[in-house]
Design an enzyme around this catalytic site. Sequence first.
Site, PDB file in Angstrom:
ATOM      1  CG  ASP A  99      36.127  60.385  24.605  1.00 25.90           C
ATOM      2  OD1 ASP A  99      37.423  60.090  24.923  1.00 25.90           O
ATOM      3  OD2 ASP A  99      35.233  59.983  25.141  1.00 25.90           O
TER       4      ASP A  99
ATOM      5  CB  ALA B  95      28.356  60.574  27.976  1.00 26.65           C
ATOM      6  CE  LYS B  96      36.294  61.956  27.877  1.00 22.99           C
ATOM      7  NZ  LYS B  96      36.234  60.142  27.785  1.00 22.99           N
ATOM      8  NE  ARG B  97      26.046  62.383  25.293  1.00 15.97           N
ATOM      9  CZ  ARG B  97      26.691  61.484  24.605  1.00 15.97           C
ATOM     10  NH1 ARG B  97      28.128  61.508  24.634  1.00 15.97           N
ATOM     11  NH2 ARG B  97      26.189  60.624  24.250  1.00 15.97           N
ATOM     12  CB  THR B 121      32.797  61.737  31.726  1.00 15.89           C
ATOM     13  OG1 THR B 121      32.332  61.184  30.506  1.00 15.89           O
ATOM     14  CG2 THR B 121      33.376  60.710  32.649  1.00 15.89           C
TER      15      THR B 121
END
EC number: 4.1.1.23
Lengths: 277, 277
Positions: A99, B95-97, B121
């Site tokens: 991130d 969360a950018k998983r 996200t």
Amino acid sequence: MNRQELFENIKRKKSFLCVGLDTDIKKIPSHLLNEEDPVFAFNKAIIDATADMCVAYKPNLAFYESLGIKGWAAFEKTVKYIKENYPDQFIIADAKRGDIGNTSEMYARSFFEHLGIDSVTVAPYMGEDSIKPFLVYPGKWVIVLGLTSNKGSQDFQFAVDNQGERLFERVMRISQKWANKDQLMFVVGATQGKLFADVRKIVPDHFLLVPGIGAQGGSLQEVVDYGMNAQCGLLVNSSRQIIYASKDTSFAKAAREQTSTVQQEMEKLLKSRKLIG
Amino acid sequence: MNRQELFENIKRKKSFLCVGLDTDIKKIPSHLLNEEDPVFAFNKAIIDATADMCVAYKPNLAFYESLGIKGWAAFEKTVKYIKENYPDQFIIADAKRGDIGNTSEMYARSFFEHLGIDSVTVAPYMGEDSIKPFLVYPGKWVIVLGLTSNKGSQDFQFAVDNQGERLFERVMRISQKWANKDQLMFVVGATQGKLFADVRKIVPDHFLLVPGIGAQGGSLQEVVDYGMNAQCGLLVNSSRQIIYASKDTSFAKAAREQTSTVQQEMEKLLKSRKLIG
């Protein structure tokens, strides 16, 4: 844990196995569901049954987060249990985070400061400032996704740029400028086989975390042939094949037997490469 | 929530603002530390003070995970509070998983089934099978990282392939084959300015989640000039500028004033584009 200590553990245990604690409450033996914390009870039994034959544990955060607060508690208890009882184990939080800087700092604080975990997997898409905050902790490791084990690795990781370089190669070439090989590893999937030779051209000395043997079909022999270096340089992960070796009350014994089979194969391979006597 | 409902909310509230709940316990007003759950108490006050002027909330998971179990509890309470009190809000788990299929399934279960969140996200590096498990939930959204707001976006996202296409363009072109524009959005950072025009060539109709105004320095005017479409197509996020507008007991009032300033600017821009009367 530093690189030399990790290599010493590998030689002493004659194993470069990482056991993946991808603990799914829907897949664990049903008798454990009576326990106060079934996921932790399962992990504890698996860890006790395998710790003398592996050098690392890798809980995948997704499996814990899917249970909300209870899952997070099971994750923390699992990490604490390993640290207290098997301090020679290298713990990998398989989180695939990444991130902007101030947010990556929060993740680093969570995994390294709050939980004392050795390493965390990170996704490279957002670049240097998404990874740097993890590198300010001495002795802690960042494991960058390089070439993953899944079919979807084809979608972007193999994109060839106008210099003839594939994206996974670019990721490894550039990101190794951000940290030395004592803080940086790469994920390379066992299913990529001979491509380990291309990876080793870019990162000859780094440790690689290798998922994809077992359920995903990668070959341990091939990983070693093309990926092993003078300090082993491999942490090969197996999750489902070991932890779900049996679904009855003897699951821990079955996991131990499965682990033993993998460890013996690894011992042979380490001997054949003259890394152990 | 579907695309039309989101657009209706934007027109009704004259706002395409998403408030980012990046709640850092080290930055919230000190009097809240006496509360049983300071993070939730802060979020509740911010939400009550802003909900009539924004259409979405975006808690970033990193800030909650950094507090372990307590943080996860605060996150769940925050989501529940929004759903019960402001059901017209679109909730984004930032969360950018992104992981192999069986693992992404666990994340999807966590966010969509367990928590009832509208969208999550995800990072694109691992390709199609890392994103598909999120798409089996009708009415739920996946927000793929396209072109991020940070400096590190330069490292890989601009790599030009042998067809002349930049990686962020390839990601958007290929991933829009996996889902229609009623389930898929992209993250494009406000700091990328005129590049919104290039993004709109590839994804003219999709909604974009736009971080990077405020603390990161992106321009709302530029985002609108190059990124707005006939259904608005923008959810512009502001986090620090709003939630930390003041650190004293009047923090919620200060957050409201800051939100109002942004909302009024958005109202003007919506009028100038004739999306509202």
